[in-house]
Write a protein that holds these residues in place. Structure first.
Motif, mmCIF file in Angstrom:
data_model
loop_
_atom_site.group_PDB
_atom_site.id
_atom_site.type_symbol
_atom_site.label_atom_id
_atom_site.label_comp_id
_atom_site.label_asym_id
_atom_site.label_seq_id
_atom_site.Cartn_x
_atom_site.Cartn_y
_atom_site.Cartn_z
ATOM 1 N N GLY A 370 0.804 -1.216 0.000
ATOM 2 C CA GLY A 370 0.000 0.000 0.000
ATOM 3 C C GLY A 370 0.833 1.259 0.000
ATOM 4 O O GLY A 370 2.026 1.248 -0.342
ATOM 5 N N ARG A 371 0.203 2.354 0.440
ATOM 6 C CA ARG A 371 0.854 3.661 0.410
ATOM 7 C C ARG A 371 2.022 3.755 1.377
ATOM 8 O O ARG A 371 2.859 4.649 1.253
ATOM 9 C CB ARG A 371 -0.180 4.745 0.718
ATOM 10 C CG ARG A 371 -1.166 4.951 -0.422
ATOM 11 C CD ARG A 371 -2.229 5.965 -0.092
ATOM 12 N NE ARG A 371 -3.150 5.471 0.916
ATOM 13 C CZ ARG A 371 -4.287 6.084 1.249
ATOM 14 N NH1 ARG A 371 -4.632 7.220 0.657
ATOM 15 N NH2 ARG A 371 -5.073 5.574 2.175
ATOM 16 N N ARG A 372 2.089 2.855 2.365
ATOM 17 C CA ARG A 372 3.236 2.838 3.272
ATOM 18 C C ARG A 372 4.467 2.198 2.613
ATOM 19 O O ARG A 372 5.561 2.265 3.176
ATOM 20 C CB ARG A 372 2.886 2.057 4.538
ATOM 21 C CG ARG A 372 1.713 2.609 5.331
ATOM 22 C CD ARG A 372 2.072 3.916 6.025
ATOM 23 N NE ARG A 372 0.965 4.441 6.798
ATOM 24 C CZ ARG A 372 0.754 4.163 8.083
ATOM 25 N NH1 ARG A 372 1.548 3.322 8.726
ATOM 26 N NH2 ARG A 372 -0.272 4.711 8.723
ATOM 27 N N GLU A 400 -4.530 -4.361 -13.459
ATOM 28 C CA GLU A 400 -4.362 -2.941 -13.154
ATOM 29 C C GLU A 400 -4.604 -2.672 -11.674
ATOM 30 O O GLU A 400 -5.600 -3.120 -11.102
ATOM 31 C CB GLU A 400 -5.344 -2.103 -13.990
ATOM 32 C CG GLU A 400 -5.237 -0.608 -13.728
ATOM 33 C CD GLU A 400 -6.315 0.201 -14.435
ATOM 34 O OE1 GLU A 400 -6.230 1.440 -14.400
ATOM 35 O OE2 GLU A 400 -7.260 -0.414 -14.989
ATOM 36 N N ILE A 401 -3.672 -1.934 -11.063
ATOM 37 C CA ILE A 401 -3.902 -1.410 -9.713
ATOM 38 C C ILE A 401 -4.803 -0.191 -9.846
ATOM 39 O O ILE A 401 -4.478 0.756 -10.569
ATOM 40 C CB ILE A 401 -2.572 -1.011 -9.029
ATOM 41 C CG1 ILE A 401 -1.648 -2.215 -8.885
ATOM 42 C CG2 ILE A 401 -2.845 -0.365 -7.666
ATOM 43 C CD1 ILE A 401 -2.118 -3.265 -7.916
ATOM 44 N N THR A 402 -5.924 -0.201 -9.155
ATOM 45 C CA THR A 402 -6.876 0.906 -9.260
ATOM 46 C C THR A 402 -6.854 1.830 -8.058
ATOM 47 O O THR A 402 -7.296 2.982 -8.152
ATOM 48 C CB THR A 402 -8.309 0.370 -9.431
ATOM 49 O OG1 THR A 402 -8.644 -0.457 -8.303
ATOM 50 C CG2 THR A 402 -8.430 -0.438 -10.719
ATOM 51 N N ALA A 403 -6.344 1.360 -6.916
ATOM 52 C CA ALA A 403 -6.307 2.195 -5.713
ATOM 53 C C ALA A 403 -5.366 1.567 -4.696
ATOM 54 O O ALA A 403 -5.108 0.352 -4.733
ATOM 55 C CB ALA A 403 -7.703 2.342 -5.106
ATOM 56 N N LEU A 404 -4.856 2.402 -3.805
ATOM 57 C CA LEU A 404 -4.040 1.945 -2.690
ATOM 58 C C LEU A 404 -4.627 2.443 -1.375
ATOM 59 O O LEU A 404 -5.017 3.608 -1.277
ATOM 60 C CB LEU A 404 -2.603 2.468 -2.806
ATOM 61 C CG LEU A 404 -1.727 2.005 -3.965
ATOM 62 C CD1 LEU A 404 -0.376 2.711 -3.897
ATOM 63 C CD2 LEU A 404 -1.533 0.502 -3.946
ATOM 64 N N ASN A 405 -4.710 1.565 -0.399
ATOM 65 C CA ASN A 405 -4.913 1.976 0.987
ATOM 66 C C ASN A 405 -3.547 1.970 1.662
ATOM 67 O O ASN A 405 -2.527 1.768 1.015
ATOM 68 C CB ASN A 405 -5.858 1.022 1.707
ATOM 69 C CG ASN A 405 -7.288 1.120 1.224
ATOM 70 O OD1 ASN A 405 -8.073 0.206 1.437
ATOM 71 N ND2 ASN A 405 -7.669 2.208 0.562
ATOM 72 N N ASP A 406 -3.526 2.161 2.975
ATOM 73 C CA ASP A 406 -2.235 2.164 3.663
ATOM 74 C C ASP A 406 -1.465 0.873 3.435
ATOM 75 O O ASP A 406 -0.259 0.883 3.204
ATOM 76 C CB ASP A 406 -2.429 2.389 5.166
ATOM 77 C CG ASP A 406 -2.709 3.842 5.495
ATOM 78 O OD1 ASP A 406 -2.653 4.675 4.581
ATOM 79 O OD2 ASP A 406 -2.985 4.143 6.669
ATOM 80 N N GLN A 407 -2.148 -0.282 3.513
ATOM 81 C CA GLN A 407 -1.457 -1.560 3.407
ATOM 82 C C GLN A 407 -2.105 -2.521 2.410
ATOM 83 O O GLN A 407 -1.799 -3.701 2.403
ATOM 84 C CB GLN A 407 -1.398 -2.249 4.781
ATOM 85 C CG GLN A 407 -0.857 -1.407 5.907
ATOM 86 C CD GLN A 407 0.626 -1.112 5.854
ATOM 87 O OE1 GLN A 407 1.166 -0.461 6.734
ATOM 88 N NE2 GLN A 407 1.312 -1.569 4.827
ATOM 89 N N HIS A 408 -2.983 -2.018 1.557
ATOM 90 C CA HIS A 408 -3.643 -2.863 0.564
ATOM 91 C C HIS A 408 -3.574 -2.202 -0.812
ATOM 92 O O HIS A 408 -3.680 -0.983 -0.930
ATOM 93 C CB HIS A 408 -5.120 -3.095 0.907
ATOM 94 C CG HIS A 408 -5.339 -3.933 2.125
ATOM 95 N ND1 HIS A 408 -5.390 -3.393 3.390
ATOM 96 C CD2 HIS A 408 -5.515 -5.264 2.266
ATOM 97 C CE1 HIS A 408 -5.592 -4.361 4.278
ATOM 98 N NE2 HIS A 408 -5.684 -5.515 3.617
#
Length: 460
Positions: A370-372, A400-408
């Motif tokens: 994720g974003r971390r 395709e990656i469509t979105a990131l959370n902190d750890q997903h």
């Protein structure tokens, strides 16, 4: 698995300029090789989140010599790795390009904050290393970097007092930073005078532009700043600096024209300062610009168009070339996917690996990343490889990656996707400047993409 390659007009001087002597040496910068080598004596432990527990207590050099497998030795995902062959390719290509185009290179070290990589850049002929903050400069000096441009204003009295001490203690340390206001010059002078600085600090007038960041916005202000430097015994005006990449964010004709116009102004300001005798004598005038997006234009703009007799040392500060990327720089770099200059295209040397932790729908999987862990400010990660648990890697398309959370990471799956829970996905990354800061230790892998042959330590 073998990872593929990714793909204003200057006025005439009032009198002839006299060539400067002696010249600033154009030999590469140096650092403390023993201090850099000492990094590999550090022992692995829980501080480095990707490291297999079985390797705890071993020195980095010991583990590298054992050549563990990224997957077979149990490295913990997610993990971001550096691909050694791509690193070496980029180092050679950029060194050759700069030599052929008559520019020195002081790559921006903020991209990696990795002295081991600074050492490789200097070994390939880099003139020096660029920093952005006093804290970064302290890291550089801890590893003995001999020549530093600080591409920013430096007005903090504590930082200036420390800098004065560094310059006094090491006669071979060469340093320069930017100035863009009379008040900033006065603050620098007061702090250096209070610290009893015994060497003048080199400064460069920074030229800004409307819509840009720091830097003077007009010629009159620039001249006033230069005159303030002239009147300060603690400062010396070494040249002119700029940053064109804040003015354009694509390679369109309009963007390239704007960059070219800015470089004309940078050159015109340098000539104006020289005509008025405001630049330090007895040495070449440093003229520096260059992010990683328009270094072709910068090289042309700061190596040509100078009056006869004006001795100029043109310096690029591009830093992201070292790892390149699979996103922003791949699209915009002069040696990216659509080259605007001659030379072999740069290759992405960064890759992230994460596991499929969930597949809650036919068209969706979640990855343990994720974003971390990775950048997301200039594009999302790009799925490129699929590796089954205990198997081998194969190219992956249509995902395709469509979105990131902190750890997903949310991974959109095409019909018939081969991915299953527990599989690994290898991802290309965009904008290396916001990848390195998330990792204190990065494994370096061989050409097979899996054999760990070294580690790079970062100091953010």
């Amino acid at each position: 698995m073998t990872v593929p390659s990714t793909p204003s007009e200057p006025s005439e001087p009032s009198e002839p300029f006299k060539p400067s002597e002696p010249s600033i040496p154009l030999s590469p910068g140096t650092l403390d090789t023993a201090a850099v080598a000492g990094i590999r004596a550090e022992r692995l432990d829980w501080r480095f989140r990707c490291v297999p527990p079985a390797l705890a207590g071993m020195a980095l050099a010991e583990v590298a010599a054992a050549r563990p497998g990224l997957f077979s030795a149990g490295f913990l995902g997610p993990v971001v790795v550096l691909e050694n062959a791509a690193l070496e390719h980029n180092l050679r290509i950029m060194a050759r390009w700069c030599a052929e185009h008559g520019v020195a290179l002081a790559p921006h070290g903020k991209t990696t904050m990795a002295p081991q990589l600074f050492a490789r850049q200097l070994e390939h002929g880099a003139w020096g290393i660029t920093a952005a903050t006093a804290g970064q400069l302290r890291v550089y000096r801890a590893f003995g970097v001999s020549r530093v441009l600080l591409a920013n204003q430096l007005v903090d009295p504590a930082a200036l007092a420390w800098l004065a001490g560094e310059l006094a203690a090491d006669p071979g340390f060469e340093f320069g930073c930017w100035v863009d206001s009379v008040r900033g010059v006065r603050l620098m002078h007061d702090a250096l005078a209070a610290a009893h600085a015994d060497r003048p600090v080199d400064v460069l007038v920074e030229l800004g532009a409307e819509g840009g960041r720091t830097g003077v916005r007009d010629r009159d202000t620039a001249l006033a700043v230069a005159e303030a430097v002239r009147d300060s015994p603690t400062l010396r005006l070494a040249g002119v600096a700029g940053y064109e990449a804040a003015l354009a964010h694509d390679a369109s004709a309009a963007s390239l024209t704007r960059v070219e116009s800015y470089l004309d102004e940078l050159r015109g300001l340098t000539v104006a300062l020289a005509e008025r005798g405001l630049l330090a004598s007895g040495r070449p005038v440093i003229v520096t610009a260059g992010g990683s997006a328009f270094f072709d234009q910068v090289a042309a703009g700061i190596t040509t168009g100078w009056p006869a007799g004006l001795d100029v040392l043109p310096i690029l500060r591009s830093g992201a070339y070292l790892t390149h990327d699979d996103g922003f720089y791949r699209a915009i770099s002069p040696l990216g996917a659509t080259p605007r200059t001659e030379g072999s295209p740069l290759r992405s040397a960064l890759r992230a690996w994460a596991q499929v932790s969930s597949r809650p729908a036919n068209d969706l999987a979640l990855l343990t990343l994720g974003r971390r862990d990775v950048s997301f400010d200039q594009g999302l990660p790009e799925p490129q490889w699929h590796r089954t648990s205990g198997g081998s890697a194969a190219p992956l398309a249509g995902h395709e990656i469509t979105a990131l959370n902190d750890q997903h990471a949310f991974l959109r799956l095409p019909a018939g996707s081969p991915l299953d829970v527990g599989d690994w996905v290898g991802l290309g990354l965009s904008h290396p400047c916001t990848v390195f800061d998330k990792w204190s230790l990065l494994p370096v892998v061989d050409a097979d993409g899996e054999t760990v042959v070294d580690f790079v330590r970062t100091y953010f």
